[in-house]
Motif scaffolding. Structure first.
Motif, mmCIF file in Angstrom:
data_model
loop_
_atom_site.group_PDB
_atom_site.id
_atom_site.type_symbol
_atom_site.label_atom_id
_atom_site.label_comp_id
_atom_site.label_asym_id
_atom_site.label_seq_id
_atom_site.Cartn_x
_atom_site.Cartn_y
_atom_site.Cartn_z
ATOM 1 N N UNK A 1 0.756 -1.304 0.046
ATOM 2 C CA UNK A 1 -0.109 -0.018 0.066
ATOM 3 C C UNK A 1 0.655 1.281 0.013
ATOM 4 N N UNK A 2 1.916 1.339 0.892
ATOM 5 C CA UNK A 2 2.686 2.446 0.968
ATOM 6 C C UNK A 2 3.322 2.686 -0.350
ATOM 7 N N UNK A 3 3.907 1.780 -1.015
ATOM 8 C CA UNK A 3 4.817 1.712 -2.469
ATOM 9 C C UNK A 3 3.791 2.244 -3.379
ATOM 10 N N UNK A 4 2.516 1.828 -3.315
ATOM 11 C CA UNK A 4 1.518 2.217 -4.494
ATOM 12 C C UNK A 4 1.279 3.764 -4.169
ATOM 13 N N UNK A 5 0.970 4.418 -2.839
ATOM 14 C CA UNK A 5 0.922 5.571 -2.512
ATOM 15 C C UNK A 5 1.932 6.632 -3.056
ATOM 16 N N UNK A 6 3.125 6.122 -2.698
ATOM 17 C CA UNK A 6 4.279 6.863 -3.121
ATOM 18 C C UNK A 6 4.943 6.562 -4.410
ATOM 19 N N UNK A 7 4.392 5.680 -4.973
ATOM 20 C CA UNK A 7 4.950 5.401 -6.289
ATOM 21 C C UNK A 7 6.456 4.929 -6.154
ATOM 22 N N UNK A 8 6.776 4.422 -4.961
ATOM 23 C CA UNK A 8 8.321 4.267 -4.606
ATOM 24 C C UNK A 8 8.586 3.072 -4.111
ATOM 25 N N UNK A 9 8.793 1.804 -4.882
ATOM 26 C CA UNK A 9 9.071 0.564 -4.495
ATOM 27 C C UNK A 9 10.397 0.618 -3.650
ATOM 28 N N UNK A 10 11.404 0.905 -4.298
ATOM 29 C CA UNK A 10 12.726 1.124 -3.555
ATOM 30 C C UNK A 10 12.786 1.737 -2.536
ATOM 31 N N UNK A 11 12.200 2.984 -2.084
ATOM 32 C CA UNK A 11 12.285 3.603 -0.759
ATOM 33 C C UNK A 11 11.660 2.871 0.215
ATOM 34 N N UNK A 12 10.340 2.023 -0.221
ATOM 35 C CA UNK A 12 9.606 1.456 0.748
ATOM 36 C C UNK A 12 10.278 0.078 1.331
ATOM 37 N N UNK A 13 11.042 -0.722 0.356
ATOM 38 C CA UNK A 13 11.646 -1.823 0.638
ATOM 39 C C UNK A 13 12.863 -1.622 1.541
ATOM 40 N N UNK A 14 13.540 -0.600 1.154
ATOM 41 C CA UNK A 14 14.838 -0.168 1.927
ATOM 42 C C UNK A 14 14.518 0.341 3.117
ATOM 43 N N UNK A 15 13.525 1.104 3.484
ATOM 44 C CA UNK A 15 13.260 1.493 4.751
ATOM 45 C C UNK A 15 12.559 0.486 5.586
ATOM 46 N N UNK A 16 11.691 -0.602 4.932
ATOM 47 C CA UNK A 16 11.293 -1.692 5.932
ATOM 48 C C UNK A 16 12.883 -2.487 6.245
ATOM 49 N N UNK A 17 13.783 -2.739 5.556
ATOM 50 C CA UNK A 17 14.797 -3.580 5.743
ATOM 51 C C UNK A 17 15.768 -2.907 6.736
ATOM 52 N N UNK A 18 15.796 -1.196 6.862
ATOM 53 C CA UNK A 18 16.584 -0.730 7.704
ATOM 54 C C UNK A 18 15.694 -0.773 9.157
ATOM 55 N N UNK A 19 14.615 -0.868 9.288
ATOM 56 C CA UNK A 19 13.676 -0.796 10.398
ATOM 57 C C UNK A 19 13.918 -2.261 10.937
ATOM 58 N N UNK A 20 14.055 -3.268 10.229
ATOM 59 C CA UNK A 20 14.222 -4.654 10.710
ATOM 60 C C UNK A 20 15.506 -4.841 11.701
#
Length: 523
Positions: free
Chosen positions: A367-386
């Motif tokens: 959902x976030x990647x759809x709203x931002x139209x930013x797949x890489x930003x979303x994926x990278x942010x989640x990995x850092x939060x992990x």
């Protein structure tokens, strides 16, 4: 309403018998939306069954190798349980495990089974993607599903046949991994052909819950049956996935063209829409020859912008995810929580909260990647939060059962979120990339490249864990945090590009608003 078109008589694909039966009952053709619903439901349960059979190994590990030392812990099998103790009505003694996995090298042997399965799975993925773009995906997926059920059941049959040869289990796992590799490229290719890019992240994020649903189902089934003999924990999931093979064969429409219907306003294939506007009325994929001509080669697929960074990112993301998949129940059962150890069944049930968190993570990431139209930003942010999530789980998960569940849920959300996003929406996006000039025949190949590369990491993670955990689980978590960091860093170039695009778009919109509000600007 969407318009439907008949296909040429020489078309190789035909409507599945189940679809014909439904249309016979309805006495009318199924709508495009009905076909989409069938695709989502069938592929959801098909791949959930794949993961259910994959999860059983992690549940049974502690029964096969109950005496393994972990982080210096030395304790008798008769430990304090938070739930009811294991049933004593078995023909084998739980404390003795199952040869050859109950020896001093039992943990290492189980790790070798994991790496053998996942190595063949990863290699098979590349071939499966190549074949999937050139074959009838319904038949291809059916063979994979039924084959997986057969060899999962054969692993469990070793219980009744009293097989104690390591090589029997090794060979069965390797062949099972080969059949398992047919699943992911096939289901993503099918779903990608039915759904356009608009809201693809959200739709596939929800659909990708099949991974966690499969893991949870596999955990619950294997845990419940373990008291009757560990063989049942393999045979029952094996029979269930074999049944799903029949459902796939009779009901799965692999593409809009295969059932003779598509609609103009849908974004299933952007080029088809453009050509229709130019007066082209025949289907985009009109013949067998054309299908073969449009199939994209392995090397060409690697050259698609974004494929390599996401593939290598997934290498490290799946290293983390699959270490949890294969070792979390074992870790829980060998770690004192509030000073008590959990039974195998209780540990297996508790581990499902990681997958529940993964469901939410996949939906949020999509959902976030759809709203931002930013797949890489979303994926990278989640990995850092992990990274902090993993640290806190290792450091404070033993404090209480509630704390363990909460932190495990958060870990599942941040670990499985980007994993789900990359293997679904990102793979589908790249499989229909503009550089392909309209060819949709790269979906399975691109999906296989990304997930196949990720599966190499999935093989390495559990293998290393099998050896490292014998010395220190803290070292295992350090490895996982390092892998999460590298996964995020590998997307840096794409993240910078997406940020630059968002800034440029923001400036462009701001400039347009200050110039005027003339109607022609809205055209």
């Amino acid at each position: 309403m969407g318009s439907e078109h008949e296909l040429p008589a020489d078309r190789s694909y035909s409507k599945p018998l189940g679809i014909r039966f439904l249309e016979y009952i309805k006495k009318a053709k199924l709508s495009y939306e009905s076909h989409q619903a069938i695709v989502l439901i069938v592929t959801f349960f098909a791949y959930a069954s794949y993961h259910a059979t994959r999860k059983t190994t992690s549940i049974v590990k502690s029964a096969l190798d109950p005496q393994s030392s972990d982080v210096g812990l030395k304790f008798p099998w008769r430990i304090t349980y938070l739930s009811a103790p294991e049933s004593k009505g078995l023909s084998w003694v739980l404390g003795d495990g199952w040869a050859p996995f109950n020896g001093s090298d039992g943990t290492a042997l189980l790790g070798q089974l994991d790496v053998a399965f996942l190595s063949v799975y990863a290699l098979g993925m590349y071939f499966s993607g190549h074949m999937g773009d050139r074959m009838n995906l319904r038949i291809f997926l059916t063979v994979g599903v039924v084959g997986t059920g057969l060899f999962t059941s054969l692993f469990g049959a070793g219980y009744w046949a009293k097989i104690h040869s390591f090589y029997y289990y090794l060979i069965v796992q390797m062949i099972a991994g080969l059949f398992q590799s047919t699943g992911w490229p096939s289901v993503v290719a099918v779903v990608g052909k039915w759904f356009g890019k608009k809201k693809r992240g959200l739709i596939m994020g929800i659909w990708n819950a099949h991974t966690s649903v499969g893991n949870i189902t596999g955990s619950l089934i294997a845990s419940a049956l373990l008291s009757y003999g560990w063989g049942w924990s393999f045979v029952v999931p094996g029979l269930l996935i074999a049944f799903m093979g029949l459902v796939v064969f009779f009901f799965l429409p692999v593409s809009p063209e295969s059932v003779g219907a598509y609609r103009e306003e849908d974004e299933v294939d952007s080029l088809r829409k453009n050509e229709e506007e130019e007066g082209v009325t025949e289907p985009l994929l009109g013949s067998n020859t054309e299908l073969k001509e449009k199939a994209v080669g392995f090397i060409e697929a690697w050259k698609i912008p974004g494929v390599a960074p996401f593939a290598f990112c997934l290498f490290f993301a799946k290293l983390v995810a699959y270490t949890f998949l294969y070792w979390l129940p074992y870790y829980i059962s060998h770690t004192a929580i509030e000073g008590k150890y959990l039974s195998n069944e209780a540990a297996g049930n508790l581990s499902t909260f990681f997958d529940i968190g993964g469901v939410l993570g996949g939906i949020l990431a999509g959902h976030i990647s759809d709203r931002l139209d930013a797949r890489a930003i979303t994926a990278a942010t989640f990995m850092y939060c992990a990274i902090p999530a993993l640290y806190f789980y290792r450091s404070y998960g033993h404090v209480s059962l509630v704390m363990n569940v909460a932190l495990m849920f958060i870990c599942g959300m941040f670990v499985n979120g980007p994993y789900a996003l990359i293997t679904t929406a990102v793979s589908a996006d790249l499989g229909t990339h503009s550089s392909l000039r309209g060819s949709s025949k790269a979906l399975a190949t691109v999906t296989a490249i990304i997930d196949g590369t990720g599966s190499v990491g999935a093989a390495i993670g559990p293998l290393l864990t099998g050896y490292i955990s014998a010395e220190s689980w803290s070292a295992v978590f350090t490895m996982l945090m390092g892998a999460a960091l590298v996964a995020g860093l590998l997307l840096t170039r794409l993240v910078v590009a997406e940020v630059a695009a968002r800034i440029s778009e923001s400036r462009s919109q701001g400039g347009s608003q200050t110039r005027s509000e003339a109607p022609e600007l809205d055209v």
